[in-house]
Design a protein around this motif. Sequence first.
Motif, short mmCIF file in Angstrom:
data_model
loop_
_atom_site.label_atom_id
_atom_site.label_comp_id
_atom_site.label_asym_id
_atom_site.label_seq_id
_atom_site.Cartn_x
_atom_site.Cartn_y
_atom_site.Cartn_z
N UNK A 32 0.86 -1.00 0.41
CA UNK A 32 0.25 -0.16 0.08
C UNK A 32 0.76 1.14 -0.08
N UNK A 33 0.70 2.28 -0.94
CA UNK A 33 1.12 3.33 -0.88
C UNK A 33 0.40 4.71 -0.59
N UNK A 34 1.34 6.23 -0.08
CA UNK A 34 0.53 7.34 0.18
C UNK A 34 0.97 7.92 -0.53
N UNK A 35 0.27 8.93 -1.51
CA UNK A 35 0.64 10.14 -2.56
C UNK A 35 0.11 10.88 -2.87
N UNK A 36 1.12 12.32 -2.11
CA UNK A 36 0.18 13.64 -2.19
C UNK A 36 -0.22 14.81 -3.87
N UNK A 37 -0.42 14.94 -3.76
CA UNK A 37 -1.16 15.53 -4.95
C UNK A 37 -1.34 17.08 -4.83
N UNK A 38 -0.95 18.49 -5.12
CA UNK A 38 -0.91 19.23 -5.02
C UNK A 38 -1.56 19.85 -6.97
N UNK A 39 -2.76 20.50 -5.77
CA UNK A 39 -3.68 21.48 -7.06
C UNK A 39 -3.70 20.64 -8.75
N UNK A 40 -4.10 19.49 -7.81
CA UNK A 40 -4.78 18.61 -9.02
C UNK A 40 -4.06 17.88 -10.26
N UNK A 83 1.95 20.97 3.77
CA UNK A 83 1.40 19.66 3.55
C UNK A 83 0.21 20.45 3.47
N UNK A 84 -0.36 21.04 2.98
CA UNK A 84 -1.49 21.71 2.44
C UNK A 84 -1.60 21.17 0.31
N UNK A 85 -2.14 19.71 0.85
CA UNK A 85 -2.56 19.29 -0.82
C UNK A 85 -4.14 18.04 -0.20
N UNK A 86 -4.27 17.60 -1.95
CA UNK A 86 -4.46 15.96 -0.85
C UNK A 86 -3.86 14.99 -0.78
N UNK A 87 -3.98 13.72 -0.44
CA UNK A 87 -3.46 12.64 0.00
C UNK A 87 -4.66 11.27 -0.57
N UNK A 88 -3.43 10.42 -1.02
CA UNK A 88 -4.07 9.46 -1.82
C UNK A 88 -3.47 8.18 -1.45
N UNK A 89 -4.38 6.77 -1.16
CA UNK A 89 -3.62 5.28 -0.63
C UNK A 89 -3.70 5.35 -2.50
N UNK A 90 -2.83 4.52 -1.96
CA UNK A 90 -3.01 3.40 -3.35
C UNK A 90 -2.93 2.02 -2.91
N UNK A 91 -3.86 0.94 -3.42
CA UNK A 91 -3.15 -0.39 -3.19
C UNK A 91 -2.09 -1.44 -4.37
N UNK A 92 -1.57 -2.19 -4.81
CA UNK A 92 -1.45 -2.74 -5.34
C UNK A 92 -1.65 -4.30 -4.85
N UNK A 93 -2.34 -4.70 -5.79
CA UNK A 93 -3.21 -5.98 -5.86
C UNK A 93 -2.85 -6.59 -6.20
N UNK A 103 -7.56 5.18 -4.03
CA UNK A 103 -8.67 5.54 -3.26
C UNK A 103 -8.97 7.61 -3.69
N UNK A 104 -10.17 8.04 -3.51
CA UNK A 104 -10.79 8.93 -4.28
C UNK A 104 -9.76 10.11 -2.64
N UNK A 105 -9.46 10.46 -1.98
CA UNK A 105 -8.02 10.47 -1.28
C UNK A 105 -8.45 11.50 -0.21
N UNK A 106 -7.46 12.17 0.82
CA UNK A 106 -8.23 13.43 1.56
C UNK A 106 -7.54 14.99 1.25
N UNK A 107 -8.45 15.59 1.76
CA UNK A 107 -7.80 16.62 1.30
C UNK A 107 -7.97 17.54 2.43
N UNK A 108 -6.41 17.61 2.44
CA UNK A 108 -6.13 18.34 3.92
C UNK A 108 -5.66 19.86 3.98
N UNK A 109 -6.06 20.94 4.82
CA UNK A 109 -5.83 22.15 4.53
C UNK A 109 -5.09 22.22 6.38
N UNK A 110 -4.09 22.82 5.97
CA UNK A 110 -3.31 23.43 7.01
C UNK A 110 -2.86 25.10 7.65
N UNK A 111 -3.96 25.33 8.40
CA UNK A 111 -4.04 26.90 8.50
C UNK A 111 -2.59 27.50 9.31
N UNK A 112 -2.30 28.27 8.66
CA UNK A 112 -1.13 28.97 9.46
C UNK A 112 -1.63 30.35 10.48
#
Lengths: 112, 114
Positions: A32-40, A83-93, A103-112
């Motif tokens: 299982x892997x985790x990826x980050x995506x900025x700005x789509x 760290x503000x970004x979308x985070x996705x998990x991905x499985x190597x089935x 997966x559809x992802x989690x949108x994380x917003x970190x406020x300063x």
Amino acid sequence: SQQGEEDPQALSIQEGENATMNCSYKTSINNLQWYRQNSGRGLVHLILIRSNEREKHSGRLRVTLDTSKKSSSLLITASRAADTASYFCATDVMGYGNKLVFGAGTILRVKS
Amino acid sequence: GAGVSQSPSNKVTEKGKDVELRCDPISGHTALYWYRQSLGQGLEFLIYFQGNSAPDKSGLPSDRFSAERTGGSVSTLTIQRTQQEDSAVYLCASSLMGQQETQYFGPGTRLLVL
């Protein structure tokens, strides 16, 4: 249907706090892997955890894997605005070649 | 190159037209993948190339979609007779033979079909 499902769908925290995102999946996996995506746009690989591992660390990231519950969590400690970004998990089935199922992802917003 | 590159960055086309999207993988990577990401969604697998093996096309949504990989390097994804529902970001990734789990992604091509 999607293999991985993240929750929450969105998370808003203050800088310095920890952020926890969860991922559930349905079938047996090789890893299982985790990826980050900025700005789509392009995804950045964060960490990979294999099916025989239970926990892995990389800098401020901590990933756990519970194959009995078919779930994983990503913890980001001492979060930063960057760290503000979308985070996705991905499985190597298993038996699915080398395709990753996201997966559809989690949108994380970190406020300063 | 240093990373996976894709072109164009953005493409606006009219319904019914054909489009070609290009991917340059990391030099030496033998595996190449195409994914599609609709707005606010996760990635959807489209097609996978590995060396000289026959590609895995199981994710292509219709026969309007095709892809080829020439010389084991550059890949082109072609969408014929585009439809509005084809609007998405198309992402390419590559990985190194023997280390196929980690995929390195390009910046994507944002396609808008009017």
